[in-house]
Design an enzyme around this catalytic site. Structure first.
Site, PDB file in Angstrom:
ATOM      1  N   SER A 127       0.838  -1.202   0.000  1.00  0.00           N
ATOM      2  CA  SER A 127       0.000   0.000   0.000  1.00  0.00           C
ATOM      3  C   SER A 127       0.874   1.253   0.000  1.00  0.00           C
ATOM      4  CB  SER A 127      -0.858  -0.007   1.260  1.00  0.00           C
ATOM      5  OG  SER A 127      -1.419   1.264   1.483  1.00  0.00           O
ATOM      6  N   TYR A 152      -1.844  -1.308  10.653  1.00  0.00           N
ATOM      7  CA  TYR A 152      -2.085  -1.747   9.273  1.00  0.00           C
ATOM      8  C   TYR A 152      -0.874  -1.403   8.393  1.00  0.00           C
ATOM      9  CZ  TYR A 152      -3.475  -1.538   4.437  1.00  0.00           C
ATOM     10  OH  TYR A 152      -3.480  -1.686   3.076  1.00  0.00           O
ATOM     11  N   LYS A 156       2.379  -3.707   6.752  1.00  0.00           N
ATOM     12  CA  LYS A 156       2.777  -3.748   5.334  1.00  0.00           C
ATOM     13  C   LYS A 156       4.278  -3.427   5.190  1.00  0.00           C
ATOM     14  CE  LYS A 156      -1.142  -4.833   3.406  1.00  0.00           C
ATOM     15  NZ  LYS A 156      -1.326  -6.138   2.751  1.00  0.00           N
TER      16      LYS A 156
HETATM   17  N1  UFG Z   1     -13.310  10.756   3.205  1.00  0.00           N
HETATM   18  C1  UFG Z   1     -14.331  11.607   3.574  1.00  0.00           C
HETATM   19  N2  UFG Z   1     -15.450  11.062   4.086  1.00  0.00           N
HETATM   20  C2  UFG Z   1     -15.624   9.718   4.263  1.00  0.00           C
HETATM   21  C3  UFG Z   1     -14.566   8.857   3.878  1.00  0.00           C
HETATM   22  C4  UFG Z   1     -13.425   9.429   3.367  1.00  0.00           C
HETATM   23  O1  UFG Z   1     -14.222  12.826   3.436  1.00  0.00           O
HETATM   24  O2  UFG Z   1     -16.679   9.295   4.760  1.00  0.00           O
HETATM   25  C5  UFG Z   1     -12.095  11.346   2.623  1.00  0.00           C
HETATM   26  C6  UFG Z   1     -10.861  11.087   3.454  1.00  0.00           C
HETATM   27  O3  UFG Z   1     -10.689  12.096   4.414  1.00  0.00           O
HETATM   28  C7  UFG Z   1      -9.771  11.089   2.388  1.00  0.00           C
HETATM   29  C8  UFG Z   1     -10.467  10.537   1.140  1.00  0.00           C
HETATM   30  O4  UFG Z   1     -11.849  10.685   1.385  1.00  0.00           O
HETATM   31  O5  UFG Z   1      -9.388  12.392   2.132  1.00  0.00           O
HETATM   32  C9  UFG Z   1     -10.161   9.089   0.879  1.00  0.00           C
HETATM   33  O6  UFG Z   1     -10.431   8.342   2.053  1.00  0.00           O
HETATM   34  P1  UFG Z   1     -10.484   6.746   2.038  1.00  0.00           P
HETATM   35  O7  UFG Z   1     -10.832   6.308   3.424  1.00  0.00           O
HETATM   36  O8  UFG Z   1     -11.348   6.266   0.933  1.00  0.00           O
HETATM   37  O9  UFG Z   1      -8.993   6.344   1.647  1.00  0.00           O
HETATM   38  P2  UFG Z   1      -7.614   6.644   2.403  1.00  0.00           P
HETATM   39  O10 UFG Z   1      -6.801   7.427   1.441  1.00  0.00           O
HETATM   40  O11 UFG Z   1      -7.808   7.201   3.733  1.00  0.00           O
HETATM   41  O12 UFG Z   1      -7.089   5.166   2.654  1.00  0.00           O
HETATM   42  C10 UFG Z   1      -6.761   4.332   1.590  1.00  0.00           C
HETATM   43  C11 UFG Z   1      -6.960   2.867   1.967  1.00  0.00           C
HETATM   44  C12 UFG Z   1      -5.990   2.439   3.021  1.00  0.00           C
HETATM   45  C13 UFG Z   1      -4.599   2.824   2.664  1.00  0.00           C
HETATM   46  C14 UFG Z   1      -4.528   4.288   2.341  1.00  0.00           C
HETATM   47  C15 UFG Z   1      -3.176   4.687   1.868  1.00  0.00           C
HETATM   48  O13 UFG Z   1      -8.275   2.651   2.432  1.00  0.00           O
HETATM   49  O14 UFG Z   1      -6.054   1.025   3.145  1.00  0.00           O
HETATM   50  O15 UFG Z   1      -5.430   4.587   1.289  1.00  0.00           O
HETATM   51  O16 UFG Z   1      -3.059   6.069   1.841  1.00  0.00           O
HETATM   52  F1  UFG Z   1      -3.763   2.564   3.690  1.00  0.00           F
END
Ligand code: UFG
Length: 338
Positions: A127, A152, A156
């Protein structure tokens, strides 16, 4: 190349199931192991119905060395793709032992079974979280790991270190793929992501708001130092990401020039903000996504996107599908599962 057999752990999961489709469509024989801890048995049927091909399926836990060794002895795979792992960043903060134990034990079992069975080729599911939040974008594979506040991502990093340090002594050939943000679904509408409970990730949250299962989306902060104030991510179509695994298998099976251990970013190289993602979804699908602005989510990076040049040059792979296809395919899948 004669027909080769690929063993996929976690093949009923979001990335595993889409990869299974691409492997079967390319002509690989497929063995899937999954314990359905975060997936559903009917997904295996969906893979078979999309591809019109059969999978050799085993319901087993990848931390159980005896049962996994039995499968290796019987199936004698040429390549392994190891997806099976726990993947919730938030859960890993409250249950770090569970994350380290599961994610590291399962890799050790796979490596040990590969050694016993003289199977030398592995694609590992990593990741972009391993980079942490301190490096400038676009992120390149050479950047060092950062100290992370969640098990997590740390698991990795540890897994990548184990791979890097065992490859040569064990004459393995290994590719670690560092995923950015996979979204969307198979264009048939028959396969996609199945989050358990309320989704943590943005795309399944948006589609569940769109269909009326959830009342509104909370945007986690709009006061970030980005053009519209919301966080930026490198969203990549799940089918593009899946195809990169096929390219990796081919590289491991045919290339004599590849270094024994390689890492590749899987991203598009383009950053998209949360508000832009919502706009694309609304425009392409003609549905409204009610949202509210909430607090920042602890641990969120402001902005992450990949430098995909190494993947283009060495893996000969690049993402082809647009953000429009991502949001359309994601919505088609939500309409299918309701
Ligand atoms: N977000 C919102 N509202 C929500 C969910 C997410 O505004 O209800 C925003 C988050 O703040 C972020 C973006 O949408 O800015 C993406 O969020 P995600 O949770 O979809 O993805 P992340 O980038 O946080 O996490 C993903 C994977 C992880 C991994 C990570 C690596 O889910 O497994 O990328 O950066 F570790």
């Amino acid at each position: 190349m004669d027909i080769k057999k690929v063993l996929v752990t976690g093949g009923a999961g979001f990335i595993g199931s889409h990869t299974a489709v691409e492997l079967l469509n390319t002509g690989f024989e497929l063995v899937v192991i999954d314990n359905f801890s975060n997936s559903e048995p009917w997904i295996i049927k969906q893979i078979e119905s999309i591809t019109q091909k059969k999978i050799s399926f085993y319901q087993a836990d990848v931390t159980n060395q005896l049962s996994i060794q039995d499968i290796f002895n019987k199936e004698k795979p040429d390549v392994v793709i190891h997806f099976a792992a726990y993947k919730s960043v938030g859960e890993s903060v409250t249950k770090p032992l569970m994350y380290f134990q599961n994610n590291i034990d399962s890799l050790m079992v796979i490596l040990s079974c590969m050694s016993q069975s003289n199977c030398k080729k592995l694609v590992f599911s990593s990741s972009c979280t391993i980079y942490g939040n301190n490096h400038p974008n676009p992120l390149i594979e050479d950047y060092a790991f950062s100290d992370l506040p969640h098990a997590y991502g740390s698991s990795k990093q540890i897994c990548e270190t184990i791979l890097q340090k065992t490859t040569i002594a064990n004459q393995f050939n290994i590719i670690s793929l560092r995923y950015f943000n996979p979204i969307g679904a198979h264009p048939s509408g028959l396969l996609g992501e199945l989050p358990k409970g309320t989704p943590n990730n943005i795309m399944p949250y948006i589609t569940q708001v769109a269909i009326g299962k959830l009342p509104f989306l909370t945007i986690f902060g709009n006061d970030y130092p980005t053009p519209d104030g919301t966080c930026i991510r490198d969203y990549i179509h799940i089918s593009d990401l899946a195809e990169a695994h096929v390219f990796s298998c081919k590289r491991l099976l045919t290339s004599n020039i590849a270094p024994p251990y390689e890492v590749f970013n899987l991203g598009t190289g383009t950053g998209v903000s949360v508000l832009e993602l919502i706009n694309h979804f609304e425009t392409e699908n003609n549905v409204k996504i009610p949202y509210k602005i909430g607090l920042r989510r602890p641990g969120d990076a402001v902005c992450t996107y990949a430098n995909p040049e190494k993947s283009k040059k060495n893996l000969k792979w690049e993402a082809k599908r647009s953000i429009k296809e991502m949001v359309k395919d994601g919505w088609r899948w939500q309409l299918f599962i309701k």
